[in-house]
Write a protein that holds these residues in place. Sequence first.
Motif, PDB file in Angstrom:
ATOM      1  N   ASP A   1       0.863  -1.186   0.000  1.00  0.00           N
ATOM      2  CA  ASP A   1       0.000   0.000   0.000  1.00  0.00           C
ATOM      3  C   ASP A   1       0.894   1.229   0.000  1.00  0.00           C
ATOM      4  O   ASP A   1       1.684   1.427   0.921  1.00  0.00           O
ATOM      5  CB  ASP A   1      -0.887  -0.036   1.260  1.00  0.00           C
ATOM      6  CG  ASP A   1      -1.976   1.018   1.191  1.00  0.00           C
ATOM      7  OD1 ASP A   1      -1.621   2.191   0.945  1.00  0.00           O
ATOM      8  OD2 ASP A   1      -3.162   0.671   1.371  1.00  0.00           O
TER       9      ASP A   1
ATOM     10  N   ASP B   1       0.698   5.160  -0.056  1.00  0.00           N
ATOM     11  CA  ASP B   1      -0.118   6.378   0.051  1.00  0.00           C
ATOM     12  C   ASP B   1      -1.591   6.106  -0.314  1.00  0.00           C
ATOM     13  O   ASP B   1      -2.204   6.861  -1.070  1.00  0.00           O
ATOM     14  CB  ASP B   1       0.468   7.451  -0.869  1.00  0.00           C
ATOM     15  CG  ASP B   1       0.055   8.855  -0.431  1.00  0.00           C
ATOM     16  OD1 ASP B   1      -0.429   8.993   0.717  1.00  0.00           O
ATOM     17  OD2 ASP B   1       0.209   9.791  -1.232  1.00  0.00           O
TER      18      ASP B   1
ATOM     19  N   GLN C   1      -2.716   3.654  -2.137  1.00  0.00           N
ATOM     20  CA  GLN C   1      -2.917   2.952  -3.417  1.00  0.00           C
ATOM     21  C   GLN C   1      -2.274   1.566  -3.348  1.00  0.00           C
ATOM     22  O   GLN C   1      -1.156   1.431  -2.836  1.00  0.00           O
ATOM     23  CB  GLN C   1      -2.257   3.739  -4.553  1.00  0.00           C
ATOM     24  CG  GLN C   1      -2.891   5.095  -4.819  1.00  0.00           C
ATOM     25  CD  GLN C   1      -2.086   5.871  -5.838  1.00  0.00           C
ATOM     26  OE1 GLN C   1      -1.043   6.440  -5.511  1.00  0.00           O
ATOM     27  NE2 GLN C   1      -2.557   5.886  -7.059  1.00  0.00           N
ATOM     28  N   ARG C   2      -2.989   0.579  -3.869  1.00  0.00           N
ATOM     29  CA  ARG C   2      -2.449  -0.790  -3.851  1.00  0.00           C
ATOM     30  C   ARG C   2      -1.533  -0.989  -5.067  1.00  0.00           C
ATOM     31  O   ARG C   2      -2.000  -1.227  -6.184  1.00  0.00           O
ATOM     32  CB  ARG C   2      -3.595  -1.795  -3.890  1.00  0.00           C
ATOM     33  CG  ARG C   2      -4.317  -1.954  -2.551  1.00  0.00           C
ATOM     34  CD  ARG C   2      -3.482  -2.768  -1.565  1.00  0.00           C
ATOM     35  NE  ARG C   2      -3.316  -4.114  -2.035  1.00  0.00           N
ATOM     36  CZ  ARG C   2      -4.192  -5.100  -1.830  1.00  0.00           C
ATOM     37  NH1 ARG C   2      -5.279  -4.870  -1.131  1.00  0.00           N
ATOM     38  NH2 ARG C   2      -3.975  -6.316  -2.305  1.00  0.00           N
ATOM     39  N   ILE C   3      -0.236  -0.917  -4.862  1.00  0.00           N
ATOM     40  CA  ILE C   3       0.730  -1.073  -5.960  1.00  0.00           C
ATOM     41  C   ILE C   3       0.617  -2.452  -6.601  1.00  0.00           C
ATOM     42  O   ILE C   3       0.725  -2.607  -7.815  1.00  0.00           O
ATOM     43  CB  ILE C   3       2.171  -0.875  -5.427  1.00  0.00           C
ATOM     44  CG1 ILE C   3       2.393   0.577  -5.033  1.00  0.00           C
ATOM     45  CG2 ILE C   3       3.198  -1.292  -6.466  1.00  0.00           C
ATOM     46  CD1 ILE C   3       3.802   0.857  -4.567  1.00  0.00           C
TER      47      ILE C   3
ATOM     48  N   MET D   1      -1.765  -2.742  -9.471  1.00  0.00           N
ATOM     49  CA  MET D   1      -1.677  -1.796 -10.589  1.00  0.00           C
ATOM     50  C   MET D   1      -1.166  -2.476 -11.859  1.00  0.00           C
ATOM     51  O   MET D   1      -0.327  -3.382 -11.783  1.00  0.00           O
ATOM     52  CB  MET D   1      -0.708  -0.655 -10.247  1.00  0.00           C
ATOM     53  CG  MET D   1      -1.268   0.328  -9.251  1.00  0.00           C
ATOM     54  SD  MET D   1      -0.065   1.637  -8.949  1.00  0.00           S
ATOM     55  CE  MET D   1      -0.997   2.720  -7.900  1.00  0.00           C
TER      56      MET D   1
ATOM     57  N   GLU E   1      -0.316   2.155 -14.864  1.00  0.00           N
ATOM     58  CA  GLU E   1      -0.551   2.800 -13.566  1.00  0.00           C
ATOM     59  C   GLU E   1       0.737   2.872 -12.751  1.00  0.00           C
ATOM     60  O   GLU E   1       1.025   3.887 -12.091  1.00  0.00           O
ATOM     61  CB  GLU E   1      -1.625   2.029 -12.792  1.00  0.00           C
ATOM     62  CG  GLU E   1      -3.020   2.185 -13.397  1.00  0.00           C
ATOM     63  CD  GLU E   1      -4.043   1.227 -12.794  1.00  0.00           C
ATOM     64  OE1 GLU E   1      -5.230   1.599 -12.731  1.00  0.00           O
ATOM     65  OE2 GLU E   1      -3.649   0.100 -12.403  1.00  0.00           O
TER      66      GLU E   1
ATOM     67  N   LEU F   1       2.659   6.146 -11.386  1.00  0.00           N
ATOM     68  CA  LEU F   1       3.040   6.272  -9.975  1.00  0.00           C
ATOM     69  C   LEU F   1       4.531   6.601  -9.851  1.00  0.00           C
ATOM     70  O   LEU F   1       4.928   7.484  -9.084  1.00  0.00           O
ATOM     71  CB  LEU F   1       2.723   4.967  -9.234  1.00  0.00           C
ATOM     72  CG  LEU F   1       3.206   4.931  -7.781  1.00  0.00           C
ATOM     73  CD1 LEU F   1       2.342   5.845  -6.914  1.00  0.00           C
ATOM     74  CD2 LEU F   1       3.192   3.520  -7.204  1.00  0.00           C
TER      75      LEU F   1
END
Lengths: 250, 790
Positions: free
Chosen positions: A66, A68, A70-72, A75, A79, A83
């Motif tokens: 996670d 910030d 967002q689930r990396i 992605m 995406e 990022l």
Amino acid sequence: MTTLLTTRKLGKTYQVDAVPVPSLAGVDLAVVAGELVVLMGSSGSGKSTLLYLLSGLERPSEGEIDFDGQRIDRMDETELSLLRRAGIGFVFQAINLIPHLTLFENVVLPGYLLEPDRNRVDARARELLDSMGIGRLADRLPAQVSGGEQQRVAIARALINSPRALFADEPTGALNSAAGSAVLDAFRAINARGQTIVMATHEVKSACIGDRVVFLKDGRIEGEYRIRDSAAGPAEREAMLLAWLVEQGW
Amino acid sequence: MIVRSVLLVARSNLRRRRGQTLLIGSIIGLSVLLFFTGVGILREIERPLTLMFERQRGAHFTMVFDARIHAPDSVLSWWRAQPGVSLVGEATPTVALMERSYARSAALSTFLFVTERPLHPEGGPDSLRILEGAPHALPAPGEVWIPTSLAYDAHLTAGDTLEIPAADGLVPLVVGAVVVDPVFSAPFNNPIRVWVAPGSLPSYFKASSLNRVIASVRLATPARGDALWAAFVKHLGGAFNGNVYDYAGVRNGYTAPYVLMAAMIVAFSALGFLVALFAIQGTVTSAMLADFRMIGILRTQGFTPRDVRRVYELQYLLLAAVALPIGIGIGFFAVSGTINLLTRTIATPVPAGSLVGLGALTFVLFLALVYVFVVQVARAAGRVRPADAIRFGAQSTGTARVGISLSRLRRFPVPLLLGIRNLGLQRKRAIFLGVAIVFAALAAFLAVNLDHSFEAMRGNLASFGFDAASVRVSRVGRRFQIRHEALMTALRERPGVKAVATWDGIDGNVEVTPGGPNRVLFGTAVDGDIDGVGFENIRGRNPKGPGEISLAVRTAQSLKQDVGGRVTLNVMGAPLEFQVVGVYQSIDNTGEGFRIRLEAVRIANPLWMPVEYGLVLADGVAPAPFIAGLEAEYGEAVDAKAGDYFVHDQLEAVTSGLRMANGFLAVVFLLAAAVFIVNTTLLTIAENRRIFGILKTAGMTPAQLRMSVVSGVGVQAVLGLVAALVVWAVAARALLSVLFSGVGMVAFPLQNSLIGMAVVVPVILLFCLASAWVPSAAVLDVNPKALIVE
């Protein structure tokens, strides 16, 4: 204190000629915004792999990341690219400047990807180069400056888009001690301005600029050591960290 | 022992990089295929003709003359007495038909020499090879043997009927055989010879028309041909009154239509060769850069710099040794297939053995070139320092400023900015790729605009040297005839007719140099409003009086004449003096000929009457109803057709051949450009993996990464297209005029197709972009981990 980066049961297994080779397993880690976290471990411990996973350069085999909010790990490639462009900076041991671009051009290039106002990018690049003490070298090619100066350009490049986190893999590994010290000073300075940094290193001296050290062994986190909790001077800090590392089996 | 180790590493490298091995192998194979095909065709195009001429004892001089002017026995005796003459045939009766023959109810565009076959042709010159029909020694009564050129042009086979205009109207003759006649089997020849049974001509024609004979002479030493002919003319007292077909003319008849194609093939093979050399060099370089760490490891294991160089030399020699025979093998079929197609009328395949030497030479040449290139490039491998190579791989240490600075390009999107900058970094490669795109575009422009020009020819025949008549009328119908003057007057007065002119074929004998050898020219006698029906000149004007002549451009060149000069032409035995008033170009008769007035011909023969008429109709008058009205009035006394019918009949074969050749070349050029673009793209990615890794880390999306590769090719394609358009605009007309001068078009009437160009330009651009986009996917495989040194 806001948590910027969190991993849960993070694991990575490489396939080498169809044979699974585990590199990282069950890693739970949290990085707070503004923190300077140092990853340490012997060769093959998984510290570089963890750095790639955290920075979105590599995809995990299992677990969650996670960044910030967002689930990396979920992605897609585009995406992840966006990022990396806006939220992440990366500094390599091998520096990796583009050899045919000037130092200034190396710094502005990622900025041009994000910021439509290129005058602002240019101004920011000059400011960063000046702050690194290499503004006068801006029009030179990488091969025309020293390794330490190149690495400071690489840091400026990583910072051009004001990333939320800066990742550094052995940033002083290819430098002599004087150049290495200058680079560490730069890291210390930017961290003091609130920049979150995650750095992998095997040098005790370099690790001592961090807030805490995360020690990895055989792909797992073996322990954590908080450096800034100690009120000791630099030499004593190094000695204490070394002693802790030996205790961990370094 | 070390040789075995070197071989082991070389073979392992080839296997390890199967894709790259296949790519380089295919480039080597393709380049040798193109080179072998181009050179092979140029070298071999005449060989089947030479072979056929040798096997069938082709005549170096074929004379058609009036036996009342030159005594045949005297002529033949003179030739038999000359040293250097190997065979002299019989003087056989022949009739030159000045009216049209018919096959499958259609008039033939070719005129015929109807010739009796000698009773004992064995051992004489011009032996016939029967391709179809009963293998009799001689044509049977009622039969005709026709040459392949006529058979293919008129779609005749053995058993079909050919109707010839004889004393009592059309006489049907059964095609008994289709033969290869050495002198008359060239495509587009006019007139041509057909054979009938010995002694049969008197049963078809009036005795008064049986004065001509045809006689053939074969030389042991063809190089002495000019000297012998000059001596022969001198022997006759200064002039030979008749037609003569010499070997140079025959050879020209076979090969002239393919001059343009041969020139294109040469240009193509030269470019293909350059592209191949550069591709090989670039690919080997990139393979070595990628192998730097491996080279370092080999050096630590005891390989000397020479051993490392040998790994690459051996690796690519092995690859070339496999790829070259494959390319040459395919090229062999391409050469023999193409030449057999071009020379199908002589039915003499390219002898297999003749290409073996060229194949071997090509193999050795390419192997040597690959070796030289690899040796040059592999020197860098020998200089690799083991420690640096293992630690850092191949790193750039360049300190030279190259390419356009980013500040100048900062307004562009980043992928485009990087694409443009990369062009400056790899100038040599960019130039080669640009040249390949320029050539591909020019080939496509040529195909589109040449096709358009030939299409436009139907509406503007005058620019190609023909009349611009919208309706053509033949006075000599299938059954009945009408007098020239009566028809001319009737046509002039007919409603809807704007202009009428008449012309007909006539031959004349001209002195090449005063007192020197003579030659026969096929020309035209014209009358009426010839300006009105569109006969044009590139210099001067049309003849207006009996003492004026205009010359076809190649005839003017060979006679060293121009407007204002004077020539003496022997027409039907009468020497006539003319002033040259015009020079015209014409694709007809490969740019040879003349135009004189009907009055001039009538000085020699007051009874001579033309049979062909051209009419330009008034605006708004459609040809079809006009023709229907004419036929309703005159019945079978006239033949009327739309003005461009003979384009279908006579020139369709030439133009469709050129269209096919140009279309084929355009496709091949585009494919060559595509191969080059694919290879360049893959090389760029392979050589810049580290930089692409940096860009990926910096946040370039997959699409942006691919666009940064493709945009460079796009910029080159745009620049290449602009350059090609400029070159085309500036040089196309001049270039085509040079190329077509061999067939009589010294000022080629190029008609650019705006629609065609508007389609072709974006298609080429899209094709180039697609050729780069597909391999650009390789950039997505770049892993930023490659940037990280453990």
